[in-house]
Motif scaffolding. Sequence first.
Motif, PDB file in Angstrom:
ATOM      1  N   GLN B   9       0.844  -1.185   0.000  1.00 50.65           N
ATOM      2  CA  GLN B   9       0.000   0.000   0.000  1.00 50.65           C
ATOM      3  C   GLN B   9       0.882   1.240   0.000  1.00 50.65           C
ATOM      4  O   GLN B   9       1.693   1.419   0.907  1.00 50.65           O
ATOM      5  N   ASN B  10       0.759   2.023  -1.040  1.00 50.95           N
ATOM      6  CA  ASN B  10       1.572   3.245  -1.175  1.00 50.95           C
ATOM      7  C   ASN B  10       3.054   2.987  -0.962  1.00 50.95           C
ATOM      8  O   ASN B  10       3.745   3.766  -0.308  1.00 50.95           O
ATOM      9  N   LEU B  11       3.523   1.905  -1.513  1.00 49.08           N
ATOM     10  CA  LEU B  11       4.912   1.511  -1.337  1.00 49.08           C
ATOM     11  C   LEU B  11       5.830   2.493  -2.071  1.00 49.08           C
ATOM     12  O   LEU B  11       5.634   2.771  -3.248  1.00 49.08           O
ATOM     13  N   VAL B  12       6.832   3.003  -1.321  1.00 49.28           N
ATOM     14  CA  VAL B  12       7.748   3.992  -1.898  1.00 49.28           C
ATOM     15  C   VAL B  12       9.184   3.584  -1.610  1.00 49.28           C
ATOM     16  O   VAL B  12       9.503   3.123  -0.514  1.00 49.28           O
ATOM     17  N   LYS B  13      10.043   3.737  -2.628  1.00 47.48           N
ATOM     18  CA  LYS B  13      11.473   3.578  -2.404  1.00 47.48           C
ATOM     19  C   LYS B  13      12.182   4.727  -3.088  1.00 47.48           C
ATOM     20  O   LYS B  13      12.046   4.929  -4.296  1.00 47.48           O
ATOM     21  N   SER B  14      12.923   5.500  -2.295  1.00 43.79           N
ATOM     22  CA  SER B  14      13.706   6.578  -2.911  1.00 43.79           C
ATOM     23  C   SER B  14      15.144   6.456  -2.453  1.00 43.79           C
ATOM     24  O   SER B  14      15.437   5.897  -1.396  1.00 43.79           O
ATOM     25  N   ALA B  31      12.429   5.704  -7.037  1.00 45.63           N
ATOM     26  CA  ALA B  31      12.369   4.559  -7.953  1.00 45.63           C
ATOM     27  C   ALA B  31      10.976   3.943  -7.966  1.00 45.63           C
ATOM     28  O   ALA B  31      10.491   3.513  -9.001  1.00 45.63           O
ATOM     29  N   VAL B  32      10.360   3.887  -6.783  1.00 44.85           N
ATOM     30  CA  VAL B  32       9.003   3.345  -6.662  1.00 44.85           C
ATOM     31  C   VAL B  32       8.171   4.411  -5.964  1.00 44.85           C
ATOM     32  O   VAL B  32       8.517   4.856  -4.875  1.00 44.85           O
ATOM     33  N   ASP B  33       7.097   4.817  -6.616  1.00 44.10           N
ATOM     34  CA  ASP B  33       6.420   6.042  -6.196  1.00 44.10           C
ATOM     35  C   ASP B  33       4.960   5.785  -5.810  1.00 44.10           C
ATOM     36  O   ASP B  33       4.038   6.224  -6.486  1.00 44.10           O
ATOM     37  N   GLY B  34       4.767   5.021  -4.730  1.00 45.99           N
ATOM     38  CA  GLY B  34       3.406   4.813  -4.236  1.00 45.99           C
ATOM     39  C   GLY B  34       2.666   3.710  -4.975  1.00 45.99           C
ATOM     40  O   GLY B  34       1.667   3.956  -5.637  1.00 45.99           O
ATOM     41  N   ILE B  35       3.185   2.497  -4.847  1.00 44.54           N
ATOM     42  CA  ILE B  35       2.569   1.351  -5.538  1.00 44.54           C
ATOM     43  C   ILE B  35       1.695   0.563  -4.566  1.00 44.54           C
ATOM     44  O   ILE B  35       2.092   0.304  -3.436  1.00 44.54           O
ATOM     45  N   SER B  36       0.484   0.216  -5.006  1.00 46.08           N
ATOM     46  CA  SER B  36      -0.423  -0.587  -4.178  1.00 46.08           C
ATOM     47  C   SER B  36      -0.980  -1.739  -5.006  1.00 46.08           C
ATOM     48  O   SER B  36      -1.524  -1.508  -6.074  1.00 46.08           O
ATOM     49  N   PHE B  37      -0.831  -2.951  -4.517  1.00 38.92           N
ATOM     50  CA  PHE B  37      -1.492  -4.093  -5.150  1.00 38.92           C
ATOM     51  C   PHE B  37      -1.508  -5.269  -4.172  1.00 38.92           C
ATOM     52  O   PHE B  37      -0.808  -5.247  -3.156  1.00 38.92           O
ATOM     53  N   GLU B  38      -2.308  -6.257  -4.498  1.00 36.57           N
ATOM     54  CA  GLU B  38      -2.352  -7.465  -3.675  1.00 36.57           C
ATOM     55  C   GLU B  38      -2.236  -8.685  -4.571  1.00 36.57           C
ATOM     56  O   GLU B  38      -2.718  -8.680  -5.707  1.00 36.57           O
ATOM     57  N   SER B  70       8.838   4.255   2.509  1.00 37.22           N
ATOM     58  CA  SER B  70       7.580   4.461   3.229  1.00 37.22           C
ATOM     59  C   SER B  70       6.509   3.576   2.617  1.00 37.22           C
ATOM     60  O   SER B  70       6.745   2.884   1.624  1.00 37.22           O
ATOM     61  N   GLY B  71       5.325   3.614   3.207  1.00 36.29           N
ATOM     62  CA  GLY B  71       4.238   2.766   2.734  1.00 36.29           C
ATOM     63  C   GLY B  71       4.174   1.481   3.538  1.00 36.29           C
ATOM     64  O   GLY B  71       4.962   1.278   4.462  1.00 36.29           O
ATOM     65  N   GLU B  72       3.238   0.652   3.164  1.00 42.15           N
ATOM     66  CA  GLU B  72       3.050  -0.593   3.902  1.00 42.15           C
ATOM     67  C   GLU B  72       3.311  -1.779   3.000  1.00 42.15           C
ATOM     68  O   GLU B  72       3.014  -1.751   1.815  1.00 42.15           O
ATOM     69  N   LEU B  73       3.895  -2.796   3.612  1.00 39.32           N
ATOM     70  CA  LEU B  73       4.204  -4.006   2.857  1.00 39.32           C
ATOM     71  C   LEU B  73       4.076  -5.212   3.779  1.00 39.32           C
ATOM     72  O   LEU B  73       4.613  -5.201   4.888  1.00 39.32           O
ATOM     73  N   ASP B  79       6.003  -8.517   8.141  1.00 39.39           N
ATOM     74  CA  ASP B  79       6.654  -7.277   7.741  1.00 39.39           C
ATOM     75  C   ASP B  79       8.132  -7.555   7.425  1.00 39.39           C
ATOM     76  O   ASP B  79       8.877  -7.974   8.309  1.00 39.39           O
ATOM     77  N   PRO B  80       8.567  -7.312   6.193  1.00 42.26           N
ATOM     78  CA  PRO B  80       9.959  -7.597   5.817  1.00 42.26           C
ATOM     79  C   PRO B  80      10.990  -6.860   6.677  1.00 42.26           C
ATOM     80  O   PRO B  80      12.105  -7.346   6.841  1.00 42.26           O
ATOM     81  N   ASN B  81      10.617  -5.709   7.211  1.00 40.02           N
ATOM     82  CA  ASN B  81      11.590  -4.979   8.032  1.00 40.02           C
ATOM     83  C   ASN B  81      11.997  -5.775   9.276  1.00 40.02           C
ATOM     84  O   ASN B  81      13.087  -5.599   9.785  1.00 40.02           O
ATOM     85  N   ARG B  82      11.108  -6.602   9.744  1.00 37.74           N
ATOM     86  CA  ARG B  82      11.414  -7.337  10.969  1.00 37.74           C
ATOM     87  C   ARG B  82      11.625  -8.822  10.753  1.00 37.74           C
ATOM     88  O   ARG B  82      12.319  -9.469  11.525  1.00 37.74           O
TER      89      ARG B  82
END
Lengths: 306, 319
Positions: B9-14, B31-38, B70-73, B79-82
Amino acid sequence: MSGAPEPGGAAGGADATEPADGIRVPAASAARSETVAAAVAQAARTRRYGSWYVAEHRFRVMRSYAQTVLFTAIGNPIVYLYAMGVGLATLVDGNLGADAVNGVSYLAFLAPALLASSAISVASEEFTYPIMLGFKWNPVFFGMNASSIQPRQIINGIVISVAARMLLTCAIYYAFMLLFGAVPGPLGFVAVFVALLTGLAFGAVLMGYTATLTNDTGQLAMVQRFVILPMTLFSGTFFPLDVLPGYLQWIGWISPLWHGTELSRVFAYGMAEPIWLSLVHVVYLVVLLAAGWIWARRLTLRRLNI
Amino acid sequence: MPAPVIATQNLVKSYAVTGSKAARGSTDFVAVDGISFEVAAGESFGLLGPNGAGKSTTMRMIGAVSTRTSGELSVLGLDPNRYGPEIRSQLGVVPQENNLDTELKVRENLLVYGRYFGLPRAQVARRADELLEFAQLEDKANAKVDDLSGGMKRRLTIARALINEPRMMLLDEPTTGLDPQARHILWDRLFRLKEQGTTLLVTTHYMDEAEQLCDRLVVVDKGRIMAEGSPADLIRRYSSREVLEVRFGSTQNAEVAERIAAFGERVEVLPDRILVYSDSGERELERMSAVGLHPITSLVRRSSLEDVFLRLTGRNLIE
């Protein structure tokens, strides 16, 4: 050092119903918590033993050049101990007397230094090109990182595997020292472990430096020529540091090889040295090892997380 | 619908722009500007877009090797961060660039990789032999990696990705750089995985690959999602049933284009050819003859995802 779970680690039974750090976790279902439980179970071993798996990989690679490893481990002590410790020693002892350097024969004085140098030479091979390779030339680190392995475990695994090769090399060296009658003291074998510490301390920093390189435009060859070679010459290896003019002695003080060599001599033939200085040697080497290791782990995390 | 295995949800990578003085003070590169999909379990999902669209970056974030800005994944509910190692234990990753260990032999590559998932040696050895068969590389078990062809290396990389029996495969440009025959062999292997219920996430800039492999896809450009749907659905929505491609020679293209601007549902002028979108390409061709226009070459074909992309972005997928 290897398997500690990340903060809030999953080992303790993370569960899909338990929201983590503000992320919206989709509604729990039996199938989902089963998925999560499987993931946690499968990653648990890697969290714990991942560093050893990387070391296992490195050993398999080393097996492809096992002949070189053994040839240098056996050839070096024969060549150096004979040429320096026997050939050159005849000249030195003949001119200065059999107890001219530190009160022992030149061979006994020299051998611990050569032993520590052999650890340095393993370090200069194994902590340079394999690191460049893993990041760039054949980016296997990225492959490892895509599995359950974590970046710090890659570095740990490399240190483990190099330590093993270094220990083998030093043990063989020591065996030849005994054969040549170069170890008067009963605690001489401790010098093997001092050499190991010396090689790893220098190597860890070298590994950190190599991890900063995104391109090899000759830096590693320069290190060989302008760092390792001078270090070998001016670290009290072939002559005591205090015969050097005062303005060159600092090279020895910062050189891990000098600290390692001096400490080795204490064990090899009971070289007289204040106890505080021996402690300084140990502390200096341990600090270098820790600093280089941590540095390399941080750089690896940064380079793999892109 | 069952719970998704991937939810963004609103996945961003800068990335901070570094390296040059000119770039100092400038904004980050997004590089990734607010991508959302399932993506649902068992689904075959594609990210279609040109080079540099942010597909690989998205893939790396899902693969838990790149921290999102930022955003949710959530991947497999985690959660990949953890839970990086946990997520990665369930994935099979085929990166864009092969990173097989060229210092090891073919089978050894599978053996060391299996150990990375904490699998017992005997199990890894058994699995390695099965996978060599699956990848049609039994004869090459003791070959050097460098002696393999491009297609074989790719198949070995896929075999390696399967060593942990993953729930989900991440395939980044799986057939780029392969000859047609090698591509078809690879697609066949991926189809089998799909049939077994493995979730596939594929990035590609080849529309035929997307049509072959994906149940559903998103069209990505400049870090954003332009459209989402099944290949057939997207074609229906953004293109006509057929396309008439005509060439009049580079000097006359522009001039002719003006005269046929009203043909079909839509006309697209490319440097070397004109595309007329219509229900019936033949009918448009007849209309052209009727007004005295005779193209040097003409071709009637069905609409593809390439046309969808052209419609959405005004550009070709492969430039």
